[in-house]
Design a protein around this motif. Sequence first.
Motif, PDB file in Angstrom:
ATOM      1  N   GLU A  90       0.776  -1.052  -0.004  1.00  0.00           N
ATOM      2  CA  GLU A  90       0.070   0.092   0.049  1.00  0.00           C
ATOM      3  C   GLU A  90       0.884   1.166  -0.040  1.00  0.00           C
ATOM      4  OE1 GLU A  90      -2.855   0.056  -0.963  1.00  0.00           O
ATOM      5  OE2 GLU A  90      -3.700   1.826  -0.339  1.00  0.00           O
ATOM      6  N   VAL A  94       0.400   4.098  -2.893  1.00  0.00           N
ATOM      7  CA  VAL A  94      -0.031   5.463  -2.527  1.00  0.00           C
ATOM      8  C   VAL A  94       1.008   6.465  -3.127  1.00  0.00           C
ATOM      9  CG1 VAL A  94      -0.410   7.147  -0.691  1.00  0.00           C
ATOM     10  CG2 VAL A  94      -1.348   4.691  -0.621  1.00  0.00           C
ATOM     11  N   TYR A 232      -3.237  12.100   7.240  1.00  0.00           N
ATOM     12  CA  TYR A 232      -2.311  12.567   6.402  1.00  0.00           C
ATOM     13  C   TYR A 232      -0.804  12.906   7.028  1.00  0.00           C
ATOM     14  CZ  TYR A 232      -5.787  14.089   2.721  1.00  0.00           C
ATOM     15  OH  TYR A 232      -6.441  14.136   1.903  1.00  0.00           O
ATOM     16  N   TRP A 235       0.773   9.380   6.969  1.00  0.00           N
ATOM     17  CA  TRP A 235       0.999   9.041   5.369  1.00  0.00           C
ATOM     18  C   TRP A 235       2.295   9.931   5.104  1.00  0.00           C
ATOM     19  CZ3 TRP A 235       0.171   4.742   2.815  1.00  0.00           C
ATOM     20  CH2 TRP A 235      -0.957   3.943   2.931  1.00  0.00           C
ATOM     21  N   THR A 262      -9.730  11.774   1.887  1.00  0.00           N
ATOM     22  CA  THR A 262      -9.142  10.789   3.211  1.00  0.00           C
ATOM     23  C   THR A 262      -8.012  10.108   2.605  1.00  0.00           C
ATOM     24  OG1 THR A 262     -10.515   9.060   1.824  1.00  0.00           O
ATOM     25  CG2 THR A 262     -11.627  10.210   3.832  1.00  0.00           C
ATOM     26  N   HIS A 263      -7.291  10.827   1.555  1.00  0.00           N
ATOM     27  CA  HIS A 263      -6.257  10.077   0.657  1.00  0.00           C
ATOM     28  C   HIS A 263      -5.289  11.334   0.259  1.00  0.00           C
ATOM     29  CE1 HIS A 263      -3.885   7.677  -2.216  1.00  0.00           C
ATOM     30  NE2 HIS A 263      -4.695   6.643  -1.955  1.00  0.00           N
ATOM     31  N   TRP A 265      -2.687  12.954  -1.966  1.00  0.00           N
ATOM     32  CA  TRP A 265      -2.526  13.279  -3.674  1.00  0.00           C
ATOM     33  C   TRP A 265      -1.370  14.231  -3.691  1.00  0.00           C
ATOM     34  CZ3 TRP A 265      -5.800   9.816  -5.165  1.00  0.00           C
ATOM     35  CH2 TRP A 265      -7.242   9.707  -4.321  1.00  0.00           C
ATOM     36  N   GLY A 295      -9.615  11.315  -6.387  1.00  0.00           N
ATOM     37  CA  GLY A 295     -10.109   9.770  -6.318  1.00  0.00           C
ATOM     38  C   GLY A 295     -11.629   9.656  -6.496  1.00  0.00           C
ATOM     39  N   LYS A 362      -6.876   6.127  -9.100  1.00  0.00           N
ATOM     40  CA  LYS A 362      -6.866   5.105  -8.043  1.00  0.00           C
ATOM     41  C   LYS A 362      -8.443   5.742  -7.296  1.00  0.00           C
ATOM     42  CE  LYS A 362      -4.188   3.741  -3.980  1.00  0.00           C
ATOM     43  NZ  LYS A 362      -5.107   3.938  -2.900  1.00  0.00           N
ATOM     44  N   ALA A 364     -11.286   6.587  -4.607  1.00  0.00           N
ATOM     45  CA  ALA A 364     -11.116   6.772  -3.222  1.00  0.00           C
ATOM     46  C   ALA A 364     -12.664   6.338  -2.822  1.00  0.00           C
ATOM     47  CB  ALA A 364     -10.629   8.108  -2.835  1.00  0.00           C
TER      48      ALA A 364
END
Lengths: 752, 81, 169, 272
Positions: A90, A94, A232, A235, A262-263, A265, A295, A362, A364
């Motif tokens: 993962e 990402v 965030y 990550w 939630t992801h 970029w 996403g 991708k 989301a």
Amino acid sequence: MANDSKFTNQKFKLVGTRVMRPDGVDKVTGRARYGADASAPGQLVGAILRSPHAHATIRKIDTQKAEKLKGVKAVITSADLPDFTGGEGELYNVLENCMARGRALYDGHAVAAVAAVDAETARRALKLIKVDYKVLPHVTDVDLAIKPGAPVVQPGVKTKDKKAAPTNVANVTTYGHGDVEAGFGKADVIIEKSYKTEQVHQGYIEPHACLASVGPDGHGELWVTTQGPFAYRNWCATLLGMEMSQLKVTSSEIGGGFGGKTHVWIEPIALALSRKANRPVKLVMSREEVFRASGPTSPTSIDVRLGATRDGRIVAADAAMRYGNGAFPGIWGEVGAMAAWACYDIENVRSVGYEVLLNRPKVAAYRAPSAPMAAFAVESTVTLMAEALGMDPVEFRLKNAAREGTRASYGPTYGPIGIVPTLEAVKKHPHMRARLGKNQGRGVACGFWFNFGGQTCADLIIDVDGTVGLSVGTVDVGGARASLSLIAAEELGIPYEEVRCNIADTASLGHNDMTDGSRGTFSSGMATIFAARDAIEQLRVRAAKAWGIDVKNVSWKDGKAIAKGKRKSLTLKEIAEASPNTGGPISGHSQVVADGAGVSFASHICDVEVDPETGGTKVVRYTVVQDAGKAVHPDYVEGQFQGGAAQGIGWALNEEYVYGKDGRLQNPGFLDYRIPVCSDLPFIDTQILEIPNPNHPYGIRGVGETSIVPPLAAIANAVSDAAGVRMTHVPMSPPRVLAAIKASRAEKAPTG
Amino acid sequence: MPEVRLFGGLRDAVDGAESVRVEGATIRELLQSLGREYPRIRERIGQGIAVSIDGVIYRDNWDQPIPEGAEVGLLLRIAGG
Amino acid sequence: MKGIAVSTTVNGDAVEFVCDARETLLDVLRNHLGLTGAKEGCGTGDCGACSVLLDGQLVCSCLVLGAEVEGREIETVEGMADGDRLHPLQKRFLEHAALQCGVCTPGFLVAAKALLERNSNPSESEIRYALAGNLCRCTGYDKIVHAVHAAAGDLRRQQKARKKRKAAG
Amino acid sequence: MAGEKGKAYLLAGGTDLLVRMRGDFIDPDLIVDIKRIPGIQEIRKTASGFSIGAGVPCAMLGRDKALASAWPGVVEAAQLIGSDQIQGRCTMVGNLCNASPAADSVPALVAAKAKAVVVGPGGRRRVPVEDVVTGPGRTSLKKGDIVVAIELQKRPPKSGDAYLRFTPRTEMDIAVCSAGVSLTLGAGNVVKQARVALGAVAPTVVLVPKAARALVGTRLEDDALMKLAAACEAACSPIADKRGTVEFRTEVAGVMARRAAVMAYDRARGKR
């Protein structure tokens, strides 16, 4: 008592009232600061170069000319970022999605980035970067991607058998119970139908934006629009090899997220640019970039088979659900498979989810991710079955609805749930008796979402003047500060206006999971109650000290400490004022894993009018009935119901990603990606039901997501009623509806 | 010994079985026993799972006790919007 | 390109700035004048989040060049309140919970103000069409329409009271 | 401007130009703002009709009562372009010179037999609107030419026009197909003259004389309307794209034409 999350059925004084939100004035005067509204001294402007190809090998990236352009302070490609190839899957996915490494996997995939003194210089620098692509065959359609011989998106991905040839099916998962084939054997009527839904985007009005600052000492700060500052932070730090505690992430006001924030970029890219340039970097996506490279949710293709006996009992149900995941493997088909049959009590049930890889961005989460498409297929088929059996569609649903004690198709046995009450409310609703005009039709559909809680932390400070500061780590996507302040005030027994709710940054509060899964009010509400109870413990101690009695003999009621047996009391304000000399500052703290989020159900009623000559559909009446557990702030609960319904209406009728034969997105803008405008919608009526969640002190359930689940099916059922054709492809855009009307006319016309 | 029902992709890690019986008075103990007896499930647990006990879903609270005769299920840790 | 010097009026104040020929009025407001109330949702005139009044005319500031506003009058959301008194639209938006995330709100307020200045008693349909250039993704527009309707009533009452006072005085 | 060596663009309302700059479709070396040319933001009543300056924003057209009552179809068409925000900036001349087949004001202008007033190195000339656009994004204008105004004729009595477009949304949309119809009636409310133009169904807006002939001599009986729709469908040569299929555009263009014809007819009869 302090950390008991069981429902207590207390009488509320404040919870349930419609107070003004504390962040309101800032938001109506233009003062509230969103992602793109912050600046730093010496700040640079970042910009990203994106692949114009759906699928291509990147042979070479020449950044020399860009680097030499006056005013350019940093240029990065994947070569400047850590390489997770062969490592944790993962992490690799990402980061690879944030910046292509060797292969561009979709139109809009980032390949290089620059930071320059101003936007114009950054724009010119991007034009000077030369990328040598070798274009590869691509696939953007779910059904085509699983055909033998389709271009393979990720050669490293194999379904199950590691020795097998690579495929675009990254995973297959099955849910259900009973013997499905035996069940169909008992059915008097079997309906089989295939459905398709196109890819849609969350469509938040605020594009992704951040301001990143990293120094050579390894300290960093990130101001960003996000649903999860802690996620965030984790990550970004992990991807860039930073220590988590060295990176402080502050969430700006968030201009809509719906799962799309939630992801990460652009955030790791902004930080990497800042680190290289040793200057703050502001990076803001254009709307086109948001559509091409954030996403969106899955495009799907779903086959449903439903069997029932003549007396109206469903005896078997089966669904094969292919969900596009974009260019990287995800869990979206599995979530769809879990949600598909959750509304019903079915003895023999199965759903199989397929994760399909495509040359698209991708995927989301998008508000109750994967559930609306599943509900479209299932609820359309349920209405078809009711029609085939000659039963009223609401009665048919009531007869088969899940109840307390029903084993859900995804496994667990339900506690007290709200689907039957929502259907009963629909039956009684005046909407069901409103007269339908010419070319109008009515549809009903149900929807389900899991809801979840998660790790949550809150701080509650009692200031010396007796007012209260509440710090939470979930963000305010639409009234959360108001709801949480109400809860704190309720628990402490003080006026709402005396609580101020603050959204904490990652350096000021313990970890909080993202604000997703409809968990904001449920989880932070629970943490707030516990933090308030923690503070009350201390307030009682201070009062006991003042009175020189044992704390056991001090109780707390209506904002006051009360001494047992005596007519003595101290208000919160009095205790706070005395606090410097009774032991110093008073604050409450709580850290919880807020589990036990109650599942959520809704039933929607929709009336549409279809123009038989153009296929145009107008929603003329719409009603949402949903279980909220307890509506803390009814205005914002209604707002969630209305907003979800509106997004569902857009999805059902007009929104879709249109990819050309070249694999490029044809409509990356708000002109041709048509989210509903004000004049497209009627007033959306709402009815809040309150079936308390036994696992929350106030009975709260999440309310944010479920409202987007039923609309696709409710509208499909209404269009079918109005136009006499069954729509199996969403969006039900005018060309699709008109083609279906014509096909049905041709079928019905006598031949010869 | 609680019977644990497995759903979705988790079944692959126990050779397709719909349920298994393993020791465990809490979620933590249960997951530890599962990992011991079915090593292939460890990776899956590491990627994030949820446990349902009598219909209530737990995602992170591994201290949660498992009462005698409880209905226990292992399922995907879902994502939300 | 060389900078272009511009003198203009923003929310009643005389301001001067130097901008690049490609920069829009929105860029100028946000990046040169520190007025970040107007938002960029699309940059192509499709979302209305950057709405401002230009000589009283509602426009998307992302579709106006900074260099074009020499000698003009610009009104933004920051100029709507009268000192510490909120405009009736701002008040009603709060009372009706007409905002969730709030990022589209400045644009809606400016557009609604433009509507009420030319039509003091709009119907539901007139409100909906007048606000069709402003996208909101959170609310489904329901509470926004109610808030604008309520604010229209407030403004009419204010107007009436003002007339009465004038007649009496 | 004719002397500029690089790429020069005219700025009127900017609602197309700035979007194209933003999308990096164009990278101008020179932008000339025409709005400050005297008279260019005026609607003038002339001896022969109306002259609408190239800088007149569409929102202004509706405020001109005389224009709106003489050419309601043209005014409605222009006012369908974008939102109120866009209306405050966009112009009919900009809409014409942007040369999109889906331009809303153009079918109505073509049906209205409007003329574009062109000023250029060769002097001043009047060009029928349908001759300005030669293909998507292409015009017959030469370097240095500027369209300074649109001219509309005076209306004979018992005349009416209408414009209808099909869009999936109620507002903020681009025509998937559209139709402008202009009619003049004679004795007994029989159609004496007609012009029918279609948008978004061919590389340029198309004038459909056969569709007009289907109406002349009729009172728009069902039979005439069916012939009109058939003629319109026959005149379509659309593309399939993100906005619509060939079949859809063709069929619905006929529907729009029928409905617009009825509206124009009612207006010509004084029925609103």
